[in-house]
Write a protein that holds these residues in place. Structure first.
Motif, mmCIF file in Angstrom:
data_model
loop_
_atom_site.group_PDB
_atom_site.id
_atom_site.type_symbol
_atom_site.label_atom_id
_atom_site.label_comp_id
_atom_site.label_asym_id
_atom_site.label_seq_id
_atom_site.Cartn_x
_atom_site.Cartn_y
_atom_site.Cartn_z
ATOM 1 N N GLN A 70 -110.552 66.254 3.548
ATOM 2 C CA GLN A 70 -111.347 66.525 2.350
ATOM 3 C C GLN A 70 -111.635 68.013 2.242
ATOM 4 O O GLN A 70 -111.812 68.696 3.255
ATOM 5 C CB GLN A 70 -112.668 65.770 2.397
ATOM 6 C CG GLN A 70 -112.515 64.280 2.351
ATOM 7 C CD GLN A 70 -113.851 63.565 2.435
ATOM 8 O OE1 GLN A 70 -114.802 64.074 3.011
ATOM 9 N NE2 GLN A 70 -113.919 62.381 1.868
ATOM 10 N N ASN B 164 -114.424 70.284 0.310
ATOM 11 C CA ASN B 164 -115.678 70.294 -0.451
ATOM 12 C C ASN B 164 -116.385 71.622 -0.213
ATOM 13 O O ASN B 164 -117.204 71.749 0.692
ATOM 14 C CB ASN B 164 -116.587 69.124 -0.020
ATOM 15 C CG ASN B 164 -116.058 67.802 -0.493
ATOM 16 O OD1 ASN B 164 -115.733 67.637 -1.661
ATOM 17 N ND2 ASN B 164 -115.944 66.850 0.417
ATOM 18 N N GLN C 249 -121.514 67.356 -4.717
ATOM 19 C CA GLN C 249 -120.721 66.189 -5.103
ATOM 20 C C GLN C 249 -120.976 65.008 -4.172
ATOM 21 O O GLN C 249 -120.714 63.868 -4.535
ATOM 22 C CB GLN C 249 -119.231 66.501 -5.176
ATOM 23 C CG GLN C 249 -118.559 66.733 -3.846
ATOM 24 C CD GLN C 249 -118.783 68.114 -3.278
ATOM 25 O OE1 GLN C 249 -118.982 69.077 -4.011
ATOM 26 N NE2 GLN C 249 -118.779 68.228 -1.970
ATOM 27 N N SER D 216 -115.087 63.628 -3.484
ATOM 28 C CA SER D 216 -114.657 64.895 -2.908
ATOM 29 C C SER D 216 -114.001 65.750 -3.983
ATOM 30 O O SER D 216 -113.413 65.236 -4.924
ATOM 31 C CB SER D 216 -113.640 64.655 -1.788
ATOM 32 O OG SER D 216 -114.224 63.954 -0.725
ATOM 33 N N GLN D 217 -114.072 67.058 -3.790
ATOM 34 C CA GLN D 217 -113.426 67.977 -4.732
ATOM 35 C C GLN D 217 -111.901 67.907 -4.633
ATOM 36 O O GLN D 217 -111.205 68.029 -5.626
ATOM 37 C CB GLN D 217 -113.896 69.410 -4.492
ATOM 38 C CG GLN D 217 -115.359 69.630 -4.799
ATOM 39 C CD GLN D 217 -115.680 69.504 -6.276
ATOM 40 O OE1 GLN D 217 -114.845 69.709 -7.143
ATOM 41 N NE2 GLN D 217 -116.916 69.151 -6.575
ATOM 42 N N GLU E 240 -115.292 58.362 -0.682
ATOM 43 C CA GLU E 240 -115.337 59.676 -1.316
ATOM 44 C C GLU E 240 -113.978 60.194 -1.769
ATOM 45 O O GLU E 240 -113.508 61.254 -1.324
ATOM 46 C CB GLU E 240 -116.036 60.689 -0.408
ATOM 47 C CG GLU E 240 -117.484 60.339 -0.163
ATOM 48 C CD GLU E 240 -118.259 61.411 0.579
ATOM 49 O OE1 GLU E 240 -117.701 62.489 0.870
ATOM 50 O OE2 GLU E 240 -119.441 61.160 0.845
ATOM 51 N N SER F 165 -111.291 61.916 -4.464
ATOM 52 C CA SER F 165 -111.477 62.897 -5.524
ATOM 53 C C SER F 165 -111.645 62.094 -6.817
ATOM 54 O O SER F 165 -111.158 60.966 -6.926
ATOM 55 C CB SER F 165 -110.306 63.876 -5.600
ATOM 56 O OG SER F 165 -109.108 63.216 -5.919
#
Length: 127
Positions: free
Chosen positions: A5, A7, A12, A18-19, A101, A103
């Motif tokens: 991940q 982040n 978030q 997750s980004q 989590e 994206s």
């Protein structure tokens, strides 16, 4: 499969996504169609009930994932479309309880394929 991940911020986390997610050493990718609150005959169900529709969306998604040999833990990306962002956020726990989590993109739209539909979620899964 390895999952990493990304982040760069912490905010978030409260929304359960997750980004970005980097995948390495994977064998399979499953690109799914958007899942909606439809019964087995293709009829919209639970008109004007966001919680019931979101539950049905997740049930339909689980059916597709399972049929392809995947599960919710394999989902790395979801695209959510809704005609009412505020009502979906009121039921967001249904989504965060199922996923690890991924994206996520959330879009408010004027309408979906049938006027009775309030939410559509399109997952991508990797193994």
């Amino acid at each position: 499969m390895n999952q990493q991940q990304t982040n760069p911020w912490e905010w978030q986390g409260e929304f359960g996504y997750s980004q970005a997610i980097e995948i390495s050493n994977s064998d399979r990718v499953l690109y799914c169609a958007g899942q909606t609150s439809m019964d087995a005959e293709g009829n919209p169900v639970h008109p004007d009930d966001m919680r019931a529709q979101t539950t049905k969306v997740l049930e339909n998604m689980e059916t597709v994932l399972t049929d392809a040999g995947f599960g919710f833990g394999d989902v790395v990306q979801i695209d959510c479309y809704t005609t009412d962002v505020d009502r979906l956020f009121e039921n967001w726990d249904l989504i965060t309880d199922r996923f690890e989590e991924p994206s996520c993109t959330l879009l408010g739209v004027e309408r979906l394929a049938f006027p009775e539909l309030l939410v559509e979620i399109k997952p991508t899964a990797v193994k």
